[in-house]
Structure formats: structure tokens, C-alpha cells
Design a protein around this motif. Structure first.
Motif, mmCIF file in Angstrom:
data_model
loop_
_atom_site.group_PDB
_atom_site.id
_atom_site.type_symbol
_atom_site.label_atom_id
_atom_site.label_comp_id
_atom_site.label_asym_id
_atom_site.label_seq_id
_atom_site.Cartn_x
_atom_site.Cartn_y
_atom_site.Cartn_z
ATOM 1 N N UNK A 14 27.538 58.727 96.898
ATOM 2 C CA UNK A 14 26.582 57.544 96.561
ATOM 3 C C UNK A 14 25.314 57.842 97.135
ATOM 4 N N UNK A 15 25.285 58.452 98.280
ATOM 5 C CA UNK A 15 24.170 59.307 98.969
ATOM 6 C C UNK A 15 23.488 60.313 98.198
ATOM 7 N N UNK A 16 24.652 61.308 98.157
ATOM 8 C CA UNK A 16 24.334 62.414 97.251
ATOM 9 C C UNK A 16 23.450 62.126 95.774
ATOM 10 N N UNK A 17 23.843 61.028 95.229
ATOM 11 C CA UNK A 17 23.383 60.545 93.864
ATOM 12 C C UNK A 17 21.851 60.230 94.074
ATOM 13 N N UNK A 18 21.698 59.257 95.122
ATOM 14 C CA UNK A 18 20.369 58.915 95.554
ATOM 15 C C UNK A 18 19.304 60.069 95.596
ATOM 16 N N UNK A 19 19.950 61.157 96.525
ATOM 17 C CA UNK A 19 19.130 62.414 96.732
ATOM 18 C C UNK A 19 18.827 63.267 95.349
ATOM 19 N N UNK A 20 19.819 63.351 94.427
ATOM 20 C CA UNK A 20 19.683 63.719 93.188
ATOM 21 C C UNK A 20 18.598 63.386 92.313
ATOM 22 N N UNK A 21 18.828 61.783 92.409
ATOM 23 C CA UNK A 21 17.775 61.189 91.585
ATOM 24 C C UNK A 21 16.154 61.466 92.087
ATOM 25 N N UNK A 45 21.452 70.914 98.160
ATOM 26 C CA UNK A 45 20.369 70.015 98.080
ATOM 27 C C UNK A 45 19.000 70.483 98.759
ATOM 28 N N UNK A 46 19.118 71.381 99.770
ATOM 29 C CA UNK A 46 17.870 71.952 100.255
ATOM 30 C C UNK A 46 17.230 72.647 99.045
ATOM 31 N N UNK A 47 18.030 73.633 98.187
ATOM 32 C CA UNK A 47 17.227 74.141 97.004
ATOM 33 C C UNK A 47 16.827 73.036 96.045
ATOM 34 N N UNK A 48 17.363 71.939 95.787
ATOM 35 C CA UNK A 48 16.580 71.019 94.879
ATOM 36 C C UNK A 48 15.497 70.294 95.496
ATOM 37 N N UNK A 49 15.592 69.972 96.754
ATOM 38 C CA UNK A 49 14.356 69.609 97.302
ATOM 39 C C UNK A 49 13.220 70.323 97.390
ATOM 40 N N UNK A 50 13.413 71.769 97.627
ATOM 41 C CA UNK A 50 12.269 72.693 97.559
ATOM 42 C C UNK A 50 11.850 72.832 96.249
ATOM 43 N N UNK A 107 22.064 67.170 106.859
ATOM 44 C CA UNK A 107 22.695 67.493 105.707
ATOM 45 C C UNK A 107 22.400 68.783 105.283
ATOM 46 N N UNK A 108 21.140 69.023 105.468
ATOM 47 C CA UNK A 108 20.745 70.601 104.695
ATOM 48 C C UNK A 108 21.481 71.584 105.312
ATOM 49 N N UNK A 109 22.105 71.484 106.571
ATOM 50 C CA UNK A 109 22.567 72.695 107.304
ATOM 51 C C UNK A 109 23.976 72.491 107.443
ATOM 52 N N UNK A 110 24.684 71.454 106.643
ATOM 53 C CA UNK A 110 25.897 71.307 106.683
ATOM 54 C C UNK A 110 26.756 70.858 107.740
ATOM 55 N N UNK A 111 26.025 70.103 108.635
ATOM 56 C CA UNK A 111 26.536 69.797 109.887
ATOM 57 C C UNK A 111 27.228 68.246 109.719
ATOM 58 N N UNK A 143 24.527 68.632 87.330
ATOM 59 C CA UNK A 143 24.457 68.796 88.512
ATOM 60 C C UNK A 143 24.778 67.641 89.719
ATOM 61 N N UNK A 144 24.421 66.548 89.216
ATOM 62 C CA UNK A 144 24.614 65.477 90.183
ATOM 63 C C UNK A 144 26.174 65.082 90.191
ATOM 64 N N UNK A 145 26.531 65.283 89.034
ATOM 65 C CA UNK A 145 28.301 64.944 88.992
ATOM 66 C C UNK A 145 29.206 66.011 89.827
ATOM 67 N N UNK A 146 28.522 67.377 89.841
ATOM 68 C CA UNK A 146 29.209 68.395 90.486
ATOM 69 C C UNK A 146 28.958 68.285 91.950
#
Length: 296
Positions: free
Chosen positions: A57-64, A19-24, A47-51, A72-75
Motif C-alpha cells: 500500500x505504501x508503494x502504491x501511494x508513492x507510485x501515485x 522508486x528512485x528512478x520514478x521520483x527523479x 527505501x531507495x537504498x533498499x535498507x 508498473x504500479x502493479x509490478x
């Protein structure tokens, strides 16, 4: 999102890394992302530091927001479902697609890798010919083109050992059977063993061979495994907990509890002590390489 620290940290860390790589890649700051999602910036950081664990559903929103591909979103949504597991066994073809290689991210983030191999040369030390035959055996249904792509990826990953800045430190004990089992034929094995001798001379690589004469040893019980350790932060602590990885035919095992790491550390020390020293190991590899040359 379900927050907490129970269970294996491996799925959370891998999810956060992606998720961090996608954001960057999307050129979004933490603040901009938080505003778009109507979350706090500390939440994005956790989230990005795995804590923390996450809802799919939250992951899907971030991926969008990040413009991630549907695949990748599915994975990543599948990975989110695994973040609450106490121990973690990633089975191929399960909620996470087979082609989504979770181990690569861990290995790239690691500063050192130690381990034992009983049957196959480690991927980071494989030649192209050797890798091609191993991948052909492991995934018999794929096309030649896809196999060649996987071989290229494996060879490209080996840059971890030769990069100029902080190359990965590697310590591996190989069973003598790894050297004598003719993967790909005599010529492939001659090149492979010559490559092992060459790589073993690098200052960040230590290779030892467990000879047949060593008899029974703990590696025969543990099977192949790797112990990954991560860089130390400014506070003197590792940025991520040590992780045990065991590669299986139908799935991969990840362990990161301190007691589990301690047991594998102890096992590695026993295997290392049963091995020939580096110089004797290099002589044996060169000798067996010469035997393969005579077969041509």
C-alpha cells in the motif's frame, strides 16, 4: 511499512532502485516527496537504498505521487510483497508480471560480472541472429513483433560492455558445448563465434572455454550462474552486496548471503582453472567458427 534487514536484499534493492528512478523522472526531491507522503527524508533514503522492507500500500501511494503507470504500479506492489522473503526465487507469472525484467536493473548497476555458461552464449555477448533464435525457443507464444523488441533490448544492453565510462568488467567460462551447439544454423553460429573472438580482445572482457577434455567439473553441478559485484563507495565498501543470479526456465534464483557468494566464488575459481587460457580459448572459438563456415 515494515522495517528490518532480514531476508534477501535483492527485492528491496530492486524496489528502491525503481522508486528512485520514478521520483527523479517526476522531478521531485527527496524533501518534496517526504512532505507529500508526510514521512521523514531518512525514510525515503532508506527505501531507495533498499535498507527496509515495504508494504504494498505504501508503494502504491508513492507510485501515485510519481505518476507511474498502472502496470508498473502493479509490478512494484508485487515486488514489495517479496521484500520479506529469506531467500528469493522469482517465478514468472507470479505476483510480479512476466514482462517486468528485474535482472536488468541489477546488471546495469553492477561493476563486474563473472560466471559460467554451459549451454548458451551469455546475453551480453549474443549477436542479433543468435538472440532471436534463443528468444524464440524460450518464449514460443509471443508475436514476431514482440520478439524483435526483446532482441533489440538485449542488443542495447550490450552497451554496458562498450560504454566509455566504467564499462562492465566481464569474466565468463563457456562450456565447449556452447560453441558447438548450432543455434540458428551454421551462418548464425559463424557470426556468433566471430563476435566472441572479437569481444574477447577487449580489455574489460575475459573469455575462457572449458574443453570437453577437462572431463567432469563443478560447473556440471552448479549449472549456469552469474556473480554480480557493485561499485565501491567513498568508504571503500561495495555499495551493494554481491549477488548470485541463476536463470531458470520458469523463474530466476537470486542469492546474496555471504556464505552463498563464497561457495559460488569457489566454484567459479575451479571452473576457471579447468578452462583453456584466453589465447587457447580464442583459437578454439576461431577454429569452430571456421568449421561452421565450411558448412555453408
Amino acid at each position: 511499512m515494515v522495517e528490518g534487514t532480514t531476508g534477501s536484499t535483492v527485492p528491496r534493492r530492486q524496489l528502491g532502485r525503481h522508486l528512485r528512478e520514478l521520483r527523479e523522472r517526476a522531478r521531485l526531491s527527496v524533501r518534496a516527496t517526504a512532505d507529500l507522503l508526510e514521512w521523514s527524508t531518512p525514510r525515503i533514503w532508506r527505501i531507495e537504498t533498499g535498507q527496509v522492507s515495504m508494504r504494498s500500500l505504501d508503494v502504491r501511494n508513492m507510485c501515485e505521487i510519481y505518476g507511474a503507470t498502472p502496470e508498473l504500479t502493479k509490478a512494484l506492489m508485487g515486488l514489495a510483497k517479496e521484500t520479506k522473503a529469506r531467500g528469493w526465487w522469482h517465478a514468472f507469472g507470479d505476483v510480479i508480471p512476466d514482462g517486468f525484467d528485474l535482472y536488468v536493473g541489477l546488471e546495469e548497476a553492477a561493476s563486474s560480472k563473472t560466471g559460467y555458461e554451459g549451454d548458451v552464449v551469455p546475453g551480453l555477448l549474443q549477436t542479433e541472429g543468435y538472440a532471436d533464435d534463443i528468444i524464440r525457443i524460450h518464449t514460443p507464444g509471443i508475436s514476431r513483433e514482440e520478439r524483435e523488441g526483446r532482441v533489440r533490448l538485449r542488443i542495447e544492453r550490450q552497451a554496458l560492455l562498450t560504454r566509455k565510462t566504467t564499462p562492465l568488467t566481464l569474466r565468463v567460462a563457456l562450456s565447449e558445448s556452447v560453441l558447438r551447439h548450432p543455434v540458428g544454423g551454421a551462418e548464425v553460429m559463424r557470426h556468433q563465434l566471430a563476435h566472441l573472438v572479437y569481444m574477447s580482445e577487449r580489455p574489460n572482457i575475459e573469455l575462457r572455454v572449458v574443453p570437453f577434455e577437462a572431463g567432469a567439473h563443478v560447473g556440471m553441478v552448479t549449472g549456469p550462474f552469474s556473480i554480480l559485484r557493485f561499485p565501491v563507495g567513498p568508504d571503500g565498501k561495495e555499495t551493494e552486496p554481491p549477488t548470485i543470479f541463476a536463470d531458470g526456465y520458469t523463474g530466476n534464483l537470486y542469492l546474496d548471503k555471504p556464505t552463498e557468494v563464497e561457495r559460488y566464488d569457489a566454484a567459479f575459481r575451479e571452473i576457471w582453472q579447468a578452462s583453456l587460457d584466453e589465447r587457447a580459448s580464442r583459437r578454439l572459438m576461431a577454429e569452430i567458427a571456421g568449421n561452421y563456415e565450411q558448412q555453408n
